[in-house]
Design a protein around this motif. Structure first.
Motif, PDB file in Angstrom:
ATOM      1  N   PHE A  95      10.025   6.782   2.438  1.00 18.66           N
ATOM      2  CA  PHE A  95       9.544   6.304   3.743  1.00 18.66           C
ATOM      3  C   PHE A  95      10.446   5.237   4.351  1.00 18.66           C
ATOM      4  CE2 PHE A  95       5.399   7.966   2.129  1.00 18.66           C
ATOM      5  CZ  PHE A  95       5.155   8.862   3.166  1.00 18.66           C
ATOM      6  N   ASP A  96      10.872   4.272   3.546  1.00 19.19           N
ATOM      7  CA  ASP A  96      11.594   3.120   4.094  1.00 19.19           C
ATOM      8  C   ASP A  96      13.086   3.378   4.280  1.00 19.19           C
ATOM      9  OD1 ASP A  96       9.136   1.866   3.920  1.00 19.19           O
ATOM     10  OD2 ASP A  96       9.624   0.774   2.087  1.00 19.19           O
ATOM     11  N   GLU A  97      13.695   4.187   3.406  1.00 14.63           N
ATOM     12  CA  GLU A  97      15.133   4.439   3.499  1.00 14.63           C
ATOM     13  C   GLU A  97      15.457   5.773   4.162  1.00 14.63           C
ATOM     14  OE1 GLU A  97      17.237   3.743  -0.185  1.00 14.63           O
ATOM     15  OE2 GLU A  97      15.767   2.224  -0.778  1.00 14.63           O
ATOM     16  N   LEU A  98      14.681   6.811   3.845  1.00 14.58           N
ATOM     17  CA  LEU A  98      14.987   8.142   4.369  1.00 14.58           C
ATOM     18  C   LEU A  98      14.205   8.470   5.640  1.00 14.58           C
ATOM     19  CD1 LEU A  98      15.122  10.110   0.993  1.00 14.58           C
ATOM     20  CD2 LEU A  98      17.029   9.134   2.301  1.00 14.58           C
ATOM     21  N   GLY A  99      13.234   7.645   5.974  1.00 17.08           N
ATOM     22  CA  GLY A  99      12.481   7.850   7.210  1.00 17.08           C
ATOM     23  C   GLY A  99      11.576   9.063   7.197  1.00 17.08           C
ATOM     24  N   CYS A 100      11.020   9.386   6.032  1.00 17.10           N
ATOM     25  CA  CYS A 100      10.152  10.560   5.941  1.00 17.10           C
ATOM     26  C   CYS A 100       8.874  10.368   6.758  1.00 17.10           C
ATOM     27  CB  CYS A 100       9.781  10.850   4.492  1.00 17.10           C
ATOM     28  SG  CYS A 100      11.122  11.614   3.561  1.00 17.10           S
ATOM     29  N   ARG A 101       8.417  11.483   7.305  1.00 17.63           N
ATOM     30  CA  ARG A 101       7.133  11.508   8.006  1.00 17.63           C
ATOM     31  C   ARG A 101       6.001  11.893   7.058  1.00 17.63           C
ATOM     32  NH1 ARG A 101      10.371  14.400  12.167  1.00 17.63           N
ATOM     33  NH2 ARG A 101      10.886  12.851  13.745  1.00 17.63           N
ATOM     34  N   ALA A 102       6.362  12.618   5.991  1.00 16.09           N
ATOM     35  CA  ALA A 102       5.362  13.048   5.021  1.00 16.09           C
ATOM     36  C   ALA A 102       6.026  13.263   3.672  1.00 16.09           C
ATOM     37  CB  ALA A 102       4.681  14.335   5.476  1.00 16.09           C
ATOM     38  N   VAL A 103       5.296  12.918   2.615  1.00 11.73           N
ATOM     39  CA  VAL A 103       5.722  13.174   1.237  1.00 11.73           C
ATOM     40  C   VAL A 103       4.614  13.967   0.576  1.00 11.73           C
ATOM     41  CG1 VAL A 103       6.261  12.145  -0.998  1.00 11.73           C
ATOM     42  CG2 VAL A 103       7.152  11.109   1.100  1.00 11.73           C
ATOM     43  N   GLU A 104       5.001  15.069  -0.055  1.00  9.72           N
ATOM     44  CA  GLU A 104       4.040  16.007  -0.635  1.00  9.72           C
ATOM     45  C   GLU A 104       4.049  15.920  -2.157  1.00  9.72           C
ATOM     46  OE1 GLU A 104       4.348  20.670  -0.502  1.00  9.72           O
ATOM     47  OE2 GLU A 104       3.783  19.916   1.492  1.00  9.72           O
ATOM     48  N   PHE A 105       2.905  16.267  -2.743  1.00  6.27           N
ATOM     49  CA  PHE A 105       2.754  16.391  -4.192  1.00  6.27           C
ATOM     50  C   PHE A 105       2.022  17.703  -4.451  1.00  6.27           C
ATOM     51  CE2 PHE A 105       2.606  11.962  -3.024  1.00  6.27           C
ATOM     52  CZ  PHE A 105       3.387  11.309  -3.956  1.00  6.27           C
ATOM     53  N   ARG A 106       2.431  18.436  -5.474  1.00  6.00           N
ATOM     54  CA  ARG A 106       1.764  19.688  -5.822  1.00  6.00           C
ATOM     55  C   ARG A 106       1.479  19.713  -7.320  1.00  6.00           C
ATOM     56  NH1 ARG A 106       4.002  24.709  -2.297  1.00  6.00           N
ATOM     57  NH2 ARG A 106       4.040  23.651  -0.274  1.00  6.00           N
ATOM     58  N   THR A 107       0.367  20.330  -7.681  1.00  3.22           N
ATOM     59  CA  THR A 107       0.033  20.455  -9.097  1.00  3.22           C
ATOM     60  C   THR A 107      -0.856  21.658  -9.327  1.00  3.22           C
ATOM     61  OG1 THR A 107      -0.673  19.189 -11.038  1.00  3.22           O
ATOM     62  CG2 THR A 107      -2.041  18.977  -9.060  1.00  3.22           C
ATOM     63  N   HIS A 108      -0.970  22.061 -10.575  1.00  2.22           N
ATOM     64  CA  HIS A 108      -1.818  23.174 -10.985  1.00  2.22           C
ATOM     65  C   HIS A 108      -3.289  22.796 -10.804  1.00  2.22           C
ATOM     66  CE1 HIS A 108      -3.426  26.415 -13.449  1.00  2.22           C
ATOM     67  NE2 HIS A 108      -2.202  26.861 -13.733  1.00  2.22           N
ATOM     68  N   TRP A 109      -4.090  23.731 -10.338  1.00  2.00           N
ATOM     69  CA  TRP A 109      -5.527  23.498 -10.166  1.00  2.00           C
ATOM     70  C   TRP A 109      -6.161  22.954 -11.448  1.00  2.00           C
ATOM     71  CZ3 TRP A 109      -9.245  23.275  -6.567  1.00  2.00           C
ATOM     72  CH2 TRP A 109     -10.579  23.343  -6.991  1.00  2.00           C
ATOM     73  N   HIS A 110      -5.728  23.459 -12.609  1.00  2.00           N
ATOM     74  CA  HIS A 110      -6.332  23.062 -13.879  1.00  2.00           C
ATOM     75  C   HIS A 110      -5.741  21.777 -14.458  1.00  2.00           C
ATOM     76  CE1 HIS A 110      -9.039  26.436 -14.523  1.00  2.00           C
ATOM     77  NE2 HIS A 110      -8.117  27.182 -13.956  1.00  2.00           N
ATOM     78  N   ASN A 111      -4.759  21.194 -13.792  1.00  3.55           N
ATOM     79  CA  ASN A 111      -4.179  19.952 -14.287  1.00  3.55           C
ATOM     80  C   ASN A 111      -4.969  18.774 -13.702  1.00  3.55           C
ATOM     81  OD1 ASN A 111      -2.623  17.839 -15.200  1.00  3.55           O
ATOM     82  ND2 ASN A 111      -0.667  18.819 -14.724  1.00  3.55           N
ATOM     83  N   HIS A 112      -6.141  18.561 -14.250  1.00  2.18           N
ATOM     84  CA  HIS A 112      -7.050  17.537 -13.715  1.00  2.18           C
ATOM     85  C   HIS A 112      -6.481  16.128 -13.870  1.00  2.18           C
ATOM     86  CE1 HIS A 112     -10.089  20.546 -12.938  1.00  2.18           C
ATOM     87  NE2 HIS A 112      -9.922  21.009 -14.172  1.00  2.18           N
ATOM     88  N   GLN A 113      -5.724  15.893 -14.935  1.00  6.79           N
ATOM     89  CA  GLN A 113      -5.094  14.578 -15.126  1.00  6.79           C
ATOM     90  C   GLN A 113      -4.112  14.293 -13.995  1.00  6.79           C
ATOM     91  OE1 GLN A 113      -3.161  14.100 -18.946  1.00  6.79           O
ATOM     92  NE2 GLN A 113      -2.269  12.142 -18.396  1.00  6.79           N
ATOM     93  N   SER A 114      -3.288  15.272 -13.653  1.00  4.20           N
ATOM     94  CA  SER A 114      -2.316  15.104 -12.582  1.00  4.20           C
ATOM     95  C   SER A 114      -3.005  14.957 -11.233  1.00  4.20           C
ATOM     96  CB  SER A 114      -1.357  16.301 -12.557  1.00  4.20           C
ATOM     97  OG  SER A 114      -0.449  16.192 -11.484  1.00  4.20           O
TER      98      SER A 114
END
Length: 198
Positions: free
Chosen positions: A126-145
């Motif tokens: 956000f601060d250096e690259l000027g991103c508008r959005a940062v995404e995260f993806r994980t497996h439905w069954h990875n409840h810890q993540s």
């Protein structure tokens, strides 16, 4: 190459150091993943100890092609690599990227290393690259993540049903989260406050 999105500078705070991933990290990472046989967790893609060097080289090939930015997660106290993390889906034109392909050895889990590393990666995005959005993806069954991503302050965007065919033939439903630029100041304040208690 999505320059500077694909660059991997050293990022550090008092809790963690992110170093550009390198073949020299293989021994530490193999040892970290061996504790509890972490790579056998069925809903993740974590390299086995004997496949670590191959996975590092794969990520470095993708980095050289400008498709991702890989780091080793290093304990500043010991200088030992305890996991890996990556910027994926680099989209400089739309000022977006994904933080993913992250894993931590069992000994580093629950220590504050993960939120500290995510703070560094989000600050850069956000601060250096000027991103508008940062995404995260994980497996439905990875409840810890899923819980860890939500604790960062990311919001769930949705679920991609039957998104990926897994190595064992099962189908992964992918849960997608994101943080957008207007949320970043609050997310940063919450993460900073959380790390003060560590």
């Amino acid at each position: 190459m999505s320059v500077p999105f694909a660059r991997t500078p050293v990022l550090e705070n008092v809790h963690v150091r992110l170093e550009p991933l390198d073949p020299s990290h293989a021994a530490d990472l193999s040892a970290a993943v061996a504790v509890g046989e972490l790579w056998k967790t069925w809903y993740t893609r974590i390299p086995a100890p004997d496949a670590m060097a191959i996975e590092i080289e794969r990520r470095l090939d993708e980095h050289r092609a400008g498709r991702l930015a890989p780091w080793a997660i290093v304990s500043p106290a010991t200088g030992t690599a305890v996991g890996m993390t990556t910027y994926l889906n680099l989209d400089a034109a739309n000022r977006r990227l994904e933080i993913g392909s992250t894993w931590l050895g069992r000994d580093a889990q629950g220590t504050g290393v993960n939120p500290a590393a995510k703070l560094l990666l989000l600050e850069r995005a956000f601060d250096e690259l000027g991103c508008r959005a940062v995404e995260f993806r994980t497996h439905w069954h990875n409840h810890q993540s899923r819980a860890a991503i939500a604790r960062l302050g990311a919001k769930q965007d949705g679920v991609l049903r039957n998104h990926v065919v897994w190595a064992d033939g099962t189908l992964r439903d992918t849960v997608v989260f994101s943080i957008i630029d207007s949320e970043w100041p609050t997310v940063r304040a919450a993460l900073t406050a959380r790390l003060r208690t560590r």
